[in-house]
Design a protein around this motif. Structure first.
Motif, mmCIF file in Angstrom:
data_model
loop_
_atom_site.group_PDB
_atom_site.id
_atom_site.type_symbol
_atom_site.label_atom_id
_atom_site.label_comp_id
_atom_site.label_asym_id
_atom_site.label_seq_id
_atom_site.Cartn_x
_atom_site.Cartn_y
_atom_site.Cartn_z
ATOM 1 N N THR A 140 0.807 -1.090 -0.216
ATOM 2 C CA THR A 140 0.105 -0.044 0.142
ATOM 3 C C THR A 140 0.933 1.116 -0.306
ATOM 4 O O THR A 140 2.043 1.079 0.453
ATOM 5 C CB THR A 140 -0.949 -0.078 1.353
ATOM 6 N N SER A 141 0.319 2.268 -0.502
ATOM 7 C CA SER A 141 1.055 3.521 -0.482
ATOM 8 C C SER A 141 0.732 4.336 0.782
ATOM 9 O O SER A 141 1.332 5.412 1.035
ATOM 10 C CB SER A 141 0.632 4.637 -1.635
ATOM 11 N N CYS A 142 0.046 3.692 1.638
ATOM 12 C CA CYS A 142 -0.006 4.327 3.025
ATOM 13 C C CYS A 142 1.328 4.306 3.891
ATOM 14 O O CYS A 142 1.707 5.373 4.646
ATOM 15 C CB CYS A 142 -0.950 3.557 3.824
ATOM 16 N N LEU A 143 2.387 3.659 3.621
ATOM 17 C CA LEU A 143 3.668 3.509 4.346
ATOM 18 C C LEU A 143 4.731 4.359 3.564
ATOM 19 O O LEU A 143 5.505 4.817 4.083
ATOM 20 C CB LEU A 143 4.154 2.231 4.052
ATOM 21 N N GLY A 144 4.310 4.946 2.281
ATOM 22 C CA GLY A 144 5.011 5.962 1.543
ATOM 23 C C GLY A 144 4.935 5.697 0.128
ATOM 24 O O GLY A 144 4.537 4.769 -0.512
ATOM 25 N N ASP A 145 5.067 6.810 -0.526
ATOM 26 C CA ASP A 145 4.792 6.826 -1.988
ATOM 27 C C ASP A 145 5.770 6.352 -2.909
ATOM 28 O O ASP A 145 5.812 5.805 -4.079
ATOM 29 C CB ASP A 145 4.689 8.331 -2.684
ATOM 30 N N THR A 146 7.140 6.149 -2.185
ATOM 31 C CA THR A 146 8.236 5.425 -2.855
ATOM 32 C C THR A 146 8.648 4.103 -2.157
ATOM 33 O O THR A 146 8.211 3.874 -0.942
ATOM 34 C CB THR A 146 9.484 6.503 -2.930
ATOM 35 N N GLU A 147 9.579 3.487 -2.573
ATOM 36 C CA GLU A 147 10.190 2.477 -1.953
ATOM 37 C C GLU A 147 11.609 2.591 -1.167
ATOM 38 O O GLU A 147 12.270 1.811 -0.761
ATOM 39 C CB GLU A 147 10.364 1.349 -2.830
ATOM 40 N N TYR A 148 11.980 4.056 -1.208
ATOM 41 C CA TYR A 148 13.053 4.413 -0.724
ATOM 42 C C TYR A 148 12.845 5.119 0.630
ATOM 43 O O TYR A 148 12.169 6.224 0.571
ATOM 44 C CB TYR A 148 13.831 5.379 -1.881
ATOM 45 N N PHE A 149 13.120 4.683 1.711
ATOM 46 C CA PHE A 149 13.049 4.992 2.940
ATOM 47 C C PHE A 149 14.240 5.619 3.641
ATOM 48 O O PHE A 149 15.152 5.011 3.830
ATOM 49 C CB PHE A 149 12.323 4.231 3.912
ATOM 50 N N VAL A 150 14.309 7.052 3.966
ATOM 51 C CA VAL A 150 15.618 7.892 4.431
ATOM 52 C C VAL A 150 15.705 7.515 5.938
ATOM 53 O O VAL A 150 14.600 7.530 6.652
ATOM 54 C CB VAL A 150 15.658 9.112 4.040
#
Length: 158
Positions: A140-150
């Motif tokens: 889901t995009s609820c965790l973030g719009d991208t797959e890269y988490f800073v």
């Protein structure tokens, strides 16, 4: 054996109690329905809703736990914003500088921590290096719009 009187023993009494009198009405309880037969609608609804929910939760936990890749990107933070309808996440864009005069590439990322997001935002316009983890296959995009988490940021002196 013939000398013994014809007296009923305990076994005869038990067998006589098992046989109802011809005139007596037999009292029998109605047959018990099984648990599944009685609650088939509830069990079907629970299965239709429960199994996909559990599968989605397990998939999310595995996708967020397993890191596909990690690394650092250097460049200039151009945008940092808090986005989302229900699930608000910090989304940013980093423009990597290849060489002066050439077009730069953009790197879109997501920040889950408010403190790191404020730090990235305060370094906006300066040359920075962001440390990231890539999580592939998020459901889901609820965790973030991208797959890269800073997960961290540091300023690079020029």
């Amino acid at each position: 054996m013939a000398d013994q009187p014809n007296t009923p023993d305990a076994g005869d009494e038990a067998r006589a109690a098992d046989v109802p009198d011809a005139g007596a009405t037999a009292r029998t309880s109605p047959p018990q329905k099984s648990f599944v037969r009685r609650h088939w609608g509830k069990l079907t609804l629970l299965t239709l809703l429960g199994v996909p929910t559990v599968a989605l939760v397990v998939w999310t936990v595995v996708a967020m736990t397993y890191t596909y890749s990690s690394g650092e990107r250097a460049g200039y933070v151009q945008k940092m914003s808090r986005k989302g309808w229900m699930c608000k996440t910090w989304e940013g864009t980093l423009y990597t500088d290849i060489a002066r005069g050439f077009r730069s590439d953009s790197f879109n990322f997501t920040v889950r921590s408010d403190s790191i997001a404020h730090l990235v935002d305060s370094l906006s316009g300066k040359r920075v290096a962001v440390r990231y983890d890539q999580h592939v296959g998020l459901p889901t995009s609820c965790l973030g719009d991208t797959e890269y988490f800073v997960s961290g940021v540091r300023a690079i002196p020029e």
